[in-house]
Design a protein around this motif. Structure first.
Motif, short mmCIF file in Angstrom:
data_model
loop_
_atom_site.label_atom_id
_atom_site.label_comp_id
_atom_site.label_asym_id
_atom_site.label_seq_id
_atom_site.Cartn_x
_atom_site.Cartn_y
_atom_site.Cartn_z
N ASN A 94 -26.85 32.77 25.37
CA ASN A 94 -26.06 33.97 25.58
C ASN A 94 -26.55 34.74 26.80
O ASN A 94 -25.76 35.21 27.63
N TYR A 95 -27.87 34.82 26.93
CA TYR A 95 -28.49 35.50 28.06
C TYR A 95 -28.10 34.82 29.37
O TYR A 95 -27.88 35.46 30.39
N GLU A 96 -27.99 33.50 29.32
CA GLU A 96 -27.62 32.73 30.51
C GLU A 96 -26.10 32.72 30.74
O GLU A 96 -25.59 32.02 31.62
N LYS A 97 -25.38 33.46 29.88
CA LYS A 97 -23.92 33.58 29.98
C LYS A 97 -23.19 32.25 29.83
O LYS A 97 -22.16 31.99 30.45
N ILE A 98 -23.76 31.39 29.01
CA ILE A 98 -23.11 30.11 28.70
C ILE A 98 -22.32 30.30 27.39
O ILE A 98 -22.89 30.76 26.41
N PRO A 99 -21.01 29.99 27.39
CA PRO A 99 -20.24 30.12 26.14
C PRO A 99 -20.85 29.24 25.04
O PRO A 99 -21.22 28.09 25.30
N VAL A 100 -20.94 29.80 23.84
CA VAL A 100 -21.60 29.09 22.73
C VAL A 100 -20.65 28.94 21.55
O VAL A 100 -19.98 29.90 21.17
N LEU A 101 -20.60 27.75 20.99
CA LEU A 101 -19.94 27.55 19.69
C LEU A 101 -21.02 27.10 18.71
O LEU A 101 -21.72 26.12 18.96
N ILE A 102 -21.15 27.84 17.61
CA ILE A 102 -22.10 27.42 16.57
C ILE A 102 -21.37 26.46 15.63
O ILE A 102 -20.30 26.80 15.09
N VAL A 103 -21.93 25.28 15.45
CA VAL A 103 -21.35 24.33 14.50
C VAL A 103 -22.30 24.19 13.31
O VAL A 103 -23.43 23.73 13.46
N GLY A 104 -21.85 24.67 12.16
CA GLY A 104 -22.62 24.50 10.92
C GLY A 104 -22.39 23.07 10.47
O GLY A 104 -21.33 22.73 9.95
N ASN A 105 -23.41 22.23 10.69
CA ASN A 105 -23.21 20.78 10.49
C ASN A 105 -23.72 20.32 9.12
O ASN A 105 -24.38 21.06 8.42
N LYS A 106 -23.39 19.09 8.80
CA LYS A 106 -23.78 18.43 7.54
C LYS A 106 -23.16 19.17 6.34
O LYS A 106 -23.79 19.31 5.30
N ASP A 164 -18.51 32.24 18.08
CA ASP A 164 -17.53 31.53 17.25
C ASP A 164 -18.28 30.53 16.38
O ASP A 164 -19.34 30.02 16.77
N PHE A 165 -17.71 30.25 15.22
CA PHE A 165 -18.39 29.38 14.25
C PHE A 165 -17.42 28.36 13.66
O PHE A 165 -16.27 28.67 13.40
N LEU A 166 -17.93 27.16 13.48
CA LEU A 166 -17.13 26.08 12.90
C LEU A 166 -17.98 25.30 11.90
O LEU A 166 -19.13 24.96 12.21
N SER A 167 -17.43 25.04 10.73
CA SER A 167 -18.13 24.21 9.75
C SER A 167 -17.69 22.76 9.95
O SER A 167 -16.51 22.49 10.13
N ALA A 168 -18.65 21.83 9.94
CA ALA A 168 -18.30 20.44 10.26
C ALA A 168 -19.27 19.44 9.65
O ALA A 168 -20.32 19.81 9.10
N SER A 169 -18.90 18.18 9.78
CA SER A 169 -19.80 17.09 9.41
C SER A 169 -19.55 15.90 10.34
O SER A 169 -18.43 15.39 10.41
N GLY A 170 -20.58 15.51 11.05
CA GLY A 170 -20.47 14.34 11.92
C GLY A 170 -20.32 13.07 11.10
O GLY A 170 -19.78 12.07 11.56
N GLU A 171 -20.79 13.14 9.88
CA GLU A 171 -20.77 11.99 8.99
C GLU A 171 -19.36 11.74 8.44
O GLU A 171 -18.86 10.63 8.51
N THR A 172 -18.73 12.79 7.88
CA THR A 172 -17.38 12.63 7.31
C THR A 172 -16.29 12.95 8.33
O THR A 172 -15.11 12.74 8.05
N LYS A 173 -16.70 13.49 9.47
CA LYS A 173 -15.78 13.91 10.55
C LYS A 173 -14.96 15.14 10.20
O LYS A 173 -13.98 15.46 10.89
N ASP A 174 -15.34 15.84 9.14
CA ASP A 174 -14.65 17.10 8.84
C ASP A 174 -14.93 18.08 10.00
O ASP A 174 -16.06 18.18 10.46
N GLY A 175 -13.89 18.75 10.46
CA GLY A 175 -14.04 19.75 11.53
C GLY A 175 -14.07 19.18 12.93
O GLY A 175 -14.06 19.93 13.90
N VAL A 176 -14.11 17.85 13.05
CA VAL A 176 -14.25 17.25 14.39
C VAL A 176 -13.01 17.48 15.25
O VAL A 176 -13.12 17.74 16.45
N SER A 177 -11.81 17.43 14.64
CA SER A 177 -10.61 17.65 15.47
C SER A 177 -10.55 19.11 15.94
O SER A 177 -10.12 19.39 17.05
N LYS A 178 -11.03 20.05 15.10
CA LYS A 178 -11.09 21.45 15.52
C LYS A 178 -12.09 21.62 16.66
O LYS A 178 -11.84 22.38 17.59
N LEU A 179 -13.20 20.92 16.55
CA LEU A 179 -14.21 20.98 17.61
C LEU A 179 -13.63 20.46 18.93
O LEU A 179 -13.83 21.05 19.99
#
Ligand code: GTP
Ligand code: MG
Length: 191
Positions: free
Chosen positions: A130-142, A166-181
């Motif tokens: 945030n300090y470096e002014k880079i846009p951040v998306l938090i992905v709550g994974n697993k 911004d926040f997104l709930s996801a799972s790399g394993e089941t691919k839930d949330g991946v299309s939103k990401l």
């Protein structure tokens, strides 16, 4: 966005070694073992990034070129105690330098593990980005690891802790949330 092509380009150890041509980049950050490499594989729908149950193995930035249009960057995980302190410190510096110097980074996807409490290291990382002014998306994974009843509460805790992002709930394993990401990444690349 459809993924038409995805290929490994280079392992980079220093900011100056970023591949040519320069293209927009989306970086994946987070503690060791949080699932960065697995998430990249889920996005590109192939086993490109090396995922492993041994945390702290990757100590460089791996660049993958997608659709000949942008790079996905798999960053080394932080916060793994068994990596020597010296290596951790030198990597921290390298990564900070890379983030500070990198003008092509359009989005930092910061993966956090929903199964464990919010970690100080993740808060620090989000603040640094945030300090470096880079846009951040938090992905709550697993999120596949939590019961439905636990998940809603845990998502709320994380949203509160990371309320400026911004926040997104996801799972790399089941691919839930991946299309939103993927949708989120598409807009970030256009911004
Ligand atoms: P480093 O490269 O060490 O920083 O780790 P990483 O963040 O790239 O993690 P990686 O993708 O290698 O995954 C670590 C372990 O977690 C592997 O055993 C994966 O199978 C597992 N894993 C990754 N994503 C998920 C997920 O969404 N759900 C579950 N249940 N396991 C996952
Ligand atoms: Mg990895």
């Amino acid at each position: 966005m459809n993924i038409v092509s995805a290929r490994f380009i280079a392992s980079v150890y220093k900011a100056e070694q970023a591949p040519k041509p320069a293209l927009p980049e989306i970086g994946f950050f987070g503690r060791s073992n949080v699932g960065k490499s697995t998430m990249i594989n889920a996005i590109v729908n192939q086993k490109l990034a090396r995922s492993s149950s041994t945390p702290g193995k990757t100590q460089c930035l791996n660049y993958y070129c997608v659709n000949d249009k942008f790079y996905l960057v798999d960053a080394p995980g932080y916060g793994y105690a068994k990596t020597s302190k010296r290596l951790q410190d030198s990597w921290q510096k390298n990564l900070e330098f890379w983030l500070t110097e990198n003008k092509n980074l359009k989005l930092a996807v910061l993966l956090v593990d929903l199964k464990i409490p919010v970690q100080d290291s993740d808060i620090q990382m989000s603040e640094f980005l945030n300090y470096e002014k880079i846009p951040v998306l938090i992905v709550g994974n697993k999120n596949d690891k939590l019961k439905r009843s636990e998940l809603t509460g845990q998502i709320n805790v994380f949203k509160e802790q990371f309320s400026s992002f911004d926040f997104l709930s996801a799972s790399g394993e089941t691919k839930d949330g991946v299309s939103k990401l993927l949708q989120y990444m598409t807009s970030a690349l256009k911004a």
